[in-house]
Design a protein around this motif. Structure first.
Motif: not given
Length: 724
Positions: A544, A516, A565-567, A503, A507
């Motif tokens: 990030y 994220p 964090l938010d995936l 991720a 980014s």
């Protein structure tokens, strides 16, 4: 008691019940929102509500007996006083533990107030007048049940529980005032004997029927509890709808009950007996069973209304019938609330078992309907014997035949056909819940047994991955990273570390369009509805490059306190890919894994996938797919439309990290890529970029991927390689 006192009792019960229901409703609605905001586990939320229902269950019969002995007013004063004071204890020690205690205590308060209020109502009148009062009470209860969550959502706008608890305390304080001012001192829960019975006081005329009524009430409550928990899943599964349409469809039964109670309460001109109770419950059971078979919006609304009207017919009739079982109204309604509480506890348990075993929530609705109908059969026996004047043998035979037919229907409901299409005899379809959405598996297999085994193991694995990658789980890898932000390193699972590493590299490739760490904002509930200044204040926490990675130890650290964090923009696709890999490992040659509208098709087989237009439910285009991932993003899933100068503008859940505001280059995108993980990440990114920047990015980063954009002006844009 004088007639004027009877009317005062009626007014006290209605007013006190209204404010109690409002308070409990606004508080209960905000507890799940708080659990999201605090990122506590689902186990905490589940046990909090279990404690509430258990306390209510235990208090109900004791409250009824106390009201019979001491009168309803002292018990109601005690309960409403406690309900007024208990929420304020939160301010002495704010925290989740205090809220847990308040939740359980409010179960005790509700368990005291509800049966005692009904018992006082039962002692305030008789005949048709009492039936109308029960109907009015039930109608007001349903109206307050709707209004409470709305008030709660307004009080919790800032994400602080203080206003909610004050609102709860105020509501119970108003209920206390209504009891003190309106409830007569001589209010009773015992009916005076009829003059003809005074010389020979005998047991009530409905001897032996009390248990049958309690069983029927428990069956009805089981259906309500299961429907509340699983009906939204059925709507999402079949209609694929979210937002106002789903909410309105879900509310249709309750609205029909409210309106039906107003009508039946006015039209009551005779003493309702068992026939009306059974007719209403059978009508509700039929509507609930049909909801498990519905495939169109009009069907859901139609049968939802039938379910609600059945409840409107049976609720006041069952209350009135209960009031005739004994002169000790407290004991009667305490037992009735005990039966109802058991039903509310067992309903979700039955639904969870059915979904886990059958991989579909629809059979759970049908099973609950049949069980509810079966629970009415003892009452039906009494109707055959006492109202139709059939002989005992004939009544038993007729009831037995009905039980046999319903039993066969129950077996059929719990043995659904997994074949989705007669033309594809080797395909089996399963539906379950994971990742907070409806998951569908279409599996090619030689038998249903082998397909079911593969599906069960795949669903279990998907839930385990979700727990590790979901920021709402404080014990998962992402949840632990977020809680340690700005303070320490966190060792993660290898899968979580690898996904986060991919991720962050993505980014960097997008120059931060995909980030994220936007979780600093998005991990708060209804973040897209917050004031714009709140979002901008968090911009310094979104970068990030401030995520530190330690590959040898699978450790992660967030540089600043407040980072998160938010995936959500990549995890679902990654889990879908993992599900496909597991199905292949179990020998499944081809199939589809779908989670909330995102797909991964695999195997040597072509699949036709429909793409919905973001502004209506129609299929905009059907595309052929083979061994690809298909994911979409849109502004129509979670949104608000606050009024702005120049007209309303939609604020939704897809945040552009560069502005910390909702992205507005697109209203919807659908991406086709080699994997679901890549398609998921690209869908979020290309939605933010729009077609001009997005097309250039795709050509450079992933030329094999394709995208369609739906734009704010109503036009549509494609990449040259989008399937046709």
């Amino acid at each position: 008691m004088q007639p004027n006192g009877n009317y005062r009792t009626f007014a006290a019960v209605l007013t006190g019940g209204l404010f109690t229901t409002l308070g409990v409703g606004l508080f209960a609605f905000t507890i799940p929102l708080l659990s999201l905001d605090e990122r506590v586990s689902g186990a905490w939320l589940g046990t909090a509500f279990a404690a509430y229902y258990l306390a209510k269950l235990l208090a109900s019969p004791l409250a009824g007996m106390a009201a019979d002995r001491f009168g309803p007013k002292p018990v109601l004063i005690l309960a409403t006083s406690a309900g007024c004071l208990i929420p304020l204890t939160y301010f002495t020690a704010p925290g989740l533990t205090s809220l847990y205690i308040v939740q359980a205590a409010m179960g005790l308060v509700s368990g005291l107030i509800r049966p005692v209020g009904l018992a006082a109502l039962g002692g305030s009148a008789s005949g048709p007048a009492l039936s109308r009062r029960f109907a009015a009470n039930a109608a007001l209860f349903n109206a307050a049940s709707f209004a409470g969550p709305i008030i709660g959502s307004l009080l919790y706008t800032t994400g602080v529980m203080g206003p909610v608890l004050i609102g709860l305390s105020v509501c119970l304080g108003l209920a206390l005032a209504a009891t003190l001012l309106l409830m007569p001192e001589d209010a009773a829960t015992s009916l005076a004997p009829h003059p003809a019975e005074s010389a020979n006081p005998s047991p009530p005329r409905h001897r032996g029927k009390g248990a049958a009524l309690l069983l029927a009430i428990g069956g009805r409550s089981l259906g309500i509890g299961l429907t509340t928990a699983f009906y939204p899943i059925v709507l999402a599964d079949v209609l694929g709808r979210h937002g106002p349409v789903a909410a309105a469809t879900f509310a249709a039964p309750g609205l029909a009950t409210f309106l039906g109670l107003l009508i039946t309460g006015r039209l009551t001109n005779k003493n309702p007996d068992m026939d009306r109770v059974v007719l209403g419950m059978f009508l509700s059971a039929g509507g609930l069973y049909a909801l498990g078979e519905c495939r169109a919006l009009w069907q859901f609304i139609t049968f939802g209304v039938i379910l609600g009207l059945g409840a409107a017919l049976s609720i006041p009739a069952s209350m009135f019938f209960a009031s005739t079982l004994s002169r000790r109204q407290g004991a009667v309604f305490g037992a009735a609330n005990l039966a109802s509480g058991l039903g509310f506890l067992l309903g979700p348990l039955l639904g969870g078992f059915a979904v886990h075993t059958l991989h579909s929530p629809a059979p759970a609705l049908k099973a609950a309907a049949v069980i509810g109908a079966l629970s009415c059969l003892p009452l039906l026996f009494h109707i055959f014997r006492d109202q139709f004047h059939w002989g005992r043998g004939m009544a038993w035979t007729s009831t037995g035949i009905a039980a046999t037919l319903l039993g066969l229907l129950l077996v059929q409901a719990l043995s659904p056909d997994f074949h989705p299409d007669d033309r594809d005899k080797d395909l089996y379809r399963f539906t379950d819940v994971a990742m907070g959405t409806v998951v569908k598996l279409t599996i090619e297999a030689p038998s249903r047994k082998s397909a079911s085994l593969a599906a069960r193991r795949t669903m279990t694995a998907m839930r385990a991955l979700q727990q590790d990658l979901d920021h709402r789980n404080p014990r998962g890898s992402i949840g632990r990273i977020n809680r340690a932000a700005g303070s320490s390193w966190v060792k993660t699972t290898p899968r979580a570390f690898a996904l986060l590493d991919r991720a962050l590299k993505f980014s960097a490739a997008t120059d931060g369009a995909f980030d994220p760490t936007v979780g600093a904002l998005t991990t708060s509930p209804f973040y897209y509805a917050m004031d714009e200044s709140v979002a901008r204040a968090k911009s310094g926490l979104v970068d990030y490059r401030m995520v530190l990675m330690d590959p040898p130890g699978n450790r992660v650290r967030l540089k600043k306190k407040g980072m998160a964090l938010d995936l959500g923009g990549i995890a679902k696709g990654s889990i879908v890919d993992a599900a496909v890999a597991l199905l292949k490992k179990h020998g499944v040659p081809s199939g589809i894994v779908e989670a909330g509208g995102d797909f991964r098709c695999f195997g040597d087989r072509d699949w036709n996938i429909g793409i919905r237009h973001p502004r209506n439910s129609a299929v905009f285009q059907t595309i052929p797919i083979r061994d690809k991932g298909v994911c979409g993003s849109g502004d129509y899933q979670q949104f608000v439309t606050p009024d702005k100068k120049g007209g309303p503008i939609t604020r939704h859940h897809i945040i552009d990290p560069s502005t910390m505001d909702s992205a507005h280059e697109s209203i919807g995108v659908t991406v086709v890529a080699n994997t679901a993980e890549l398609a998921d990440a690209l869908a979020t990114t290309l939605f933010i970029m729009g077609p001009a920047k997005g097309t250039a990015f795709l050509k450079k980063y992933s030329p094999d991927s394709a995208c369609i954009w739906f734009l704010p002006d109503g036009t549509v844009s494609y990449t040259d390689n989008f399937p046709q």
